[in-house]
Scaffold this motif. Structure first.
Motif, PDB file in Angstrom:
ATOM      1  N   PHE A 115       0.910  -1.362   0.012  1.00 28.12           N
ATOM      2  CA  PHE A 115       0.058   0.013   0.025  1.00 28.12           C
ATOM      3  C   PHE A 115       0.749   1.242  -0.051  1.00 28.12           C
ATOM      4  CE2 PHE A 115      -3.139  -3.079   1.553  1.00 28.12           C
ATOM      5  CZ  PHE A 115      -4.366  -2.670   0.787  1.00 28.12           C
ATOM      6  N   SER A 116       2.033   1.199   0.080  1.00 21.79           N
ATOM      7  CA  SER A 116       2.760   2.441   0.350  1.00 21.79           C
ATOM      8  C   SER A 116       4.128   2.269  -0.584  1.00 21.79           C
ATOM      9  CB  SER A 116       3.075   2.475   1.834  1.00 21.79           C
ATOM     10  OG  SER A 116       3.597   3.821   2.107  1.00 21.79           O
ATOM     11  N   ARG A 117       3.872   1.866  -1.712  1.00 22.77           N
ATOM     12  CA  ARG A 117       5.105   1.902  -2.519  1.00 22.77           C
ATOM     13  C   ARG A 117       5.486   3.277  -2.792  1.00 22.77           C
ATOM     14  NH1 ARG A 117       2.402  -1.202  -7.265  1.00 22.77           N
ATOM     15  NH2 ARG A 117       0.796   0.371  -6.842  1.00 22.77           N
ATOM     16  N   GLU A 118       6.761   3.362  -3.150  1.00 16.80           N
ATOM     17  CA  GLU A 118       7.608   4.700  -3.371  1.00 16.80           C
ATOM     18  C   GLU A 118       7.526   5.050  -5.083  1.00 16.80           C
ATOM     19  OE1 GLU A 118      11.300   4.815  -1.371  1.00 16.80           O
ATOM     20  OE2 GLU A 118      10.212   5.160   0.674  1.00 16.80           O
ATOM     21  N   PHE A 119       7.476   6.294  -5.214  1.00 17.31           N
ATOM     22  CA  PHE A 119       7.602   6.694  -6.525  1.00 17.31           C
ATOM     23  C   PHE A 119       8.606   7.761  -6.500  1.00 17.31           C
ATOM     24  CE2 PHE A 119       3.224   5.349  -6.431  1.00 17.31           C
ATOM     25  CZ  PHE A 119       3.099   4.500  -7.436  1.00 17.31           C
ATOM     26  N   VAL A 130      10.900  14.461  -5.545  1.00 16.17           N
ATOM     27  CA  VAL A 130      11.154  14.039  -4.165  1.00 16.17           C
ATOM     28  C   VAL A 130      10.404  12.757  -4.036  1.00 16.17           C
ATOM     29  CG1 VAL A 130      10.430  14.659  -1.653  1.00 16.17           C
ATOM     30  CG2 VAL A 130      10.986  16.409  -3.272  1.00 16.17           C
ATOM     31  N   THR A 131      10.873  11.877  -3.500  1.00 17.25           N
ATOM     32  CA  THR A 131      10.189  10.656  -3.370  1.00 17.25           C
ATOM     33  C   THR A 131       9.083  10.702  -2.567  1.00 17.25           C
ATOM     34  OG1 THR A 131      12.586   9.403  -3.272  1.00 17.25           O
ATOM     35  CG2 THR A 131      10.496   8.053  -2.727  1.00 17.25           C
ATOM     36  N   GLU A 132       8.055  10.094  -3.358  1.00 20.04           N
ATOM     37  CA  GLU A 132       6.543  10.160  -2.856  1.00 20.04           C
ATOM     38  C   GLU A 132       6.021   8.657  -2.512  1.00 20.04           C
ATOM     39  OE1 GLU A 132       4.257  12.752  -2.544  1.00 20.04           O
ATOM     40  OE2 GLU A 132       5.903  14.497  -3.287  1.00 20.04           O
TER      41      GLU A 132
END
Length: 185
Positions: A59-63, A67-69
């Motif tokens: 559920f909290s994958r980084e993009f 700035v990394t979201e």
């Protein structure tokens, strides 16, 4: 009493009647609050450290942006804070059947009355149980239930995509409702 005064009194009564009617339709429910991309997670504090990484991987994958979201922000809360957060837009409960800890016990009380559900959880037929508008309108509540601590981690990895897909569908439906709400009135 003058004509204008009578119109004012009747207008006030009509407005009051409409307000009471609208308040009665909700049966005590309010609209969910909080940010749509925040997920408030309730899991027993002894279990959360074991499950956190698995849940974040779904559920909290980084993009990578300038700035990394993170796609969704997971916020863990202890059992004592349920009343404070139960009317937020996204509320997840992670529990295990073999636990007597507060969050698990609360969730287990909801499912143990039906032996078929308990059997389904134990054999893997049931893992995620989504509920809409549980305590507030526009709310998504998700129950993730496993037989034990290790099974929860494995089921998040194996079946988490199904829960994620259901949540994402609800997310975009509610986002659409929020964005276009004013055009419908």
């Amino acid at each position: 009493m003058g004509y204008y005064m009578m119109i004012r009194v009747l207008g006030s009564i009509a407005i009051l009647a409409v307000m009471l009617f609208i308040a009665g339709c909700g049966k005590g429910k309010t609209h969910a609050y909080g940010k749509l991309d925040e997920i408030h997670v309730f899991a027993d504090k002894e279990d959360w450290p074991e499950w956190k990484d698995a849940l974040q991987s779904v559920f909290s994958r980084e993009f990578r942006m300038p700035v990394t979201e993170k796609e969704y922000l997971l916020k863990w809360h202890p059992y004592e804070d349920i009343e404070k957060y139960k009317s937020f837009k996204n509320v997840f409960f992670l529990s295990r059947l073999d636990s007597k800890l507060p969050v698990s016990q609360e969730v287990n009380e909801l499912v143990t009355g039906d032996p078929q559900i308990v059997a389904g959880i134990k054999n893997g037929d049931y893992f995620h149980i989504p509920q809409k508008d549980t305590w507030a309108f526009g709310q998504y509540v998700l129950f993730l239930i496993a037989p034990d601590r290790d099974a929860m981690i494995q089921r998040i990895h194996d079946l988490g995509k199904l829960a994620y897909t259901d949540f994402k569908k609800s997310y975009f439906t509610r986002l659409n409702d929020e964005v276009f709400e004013y055009n419908r009135n």
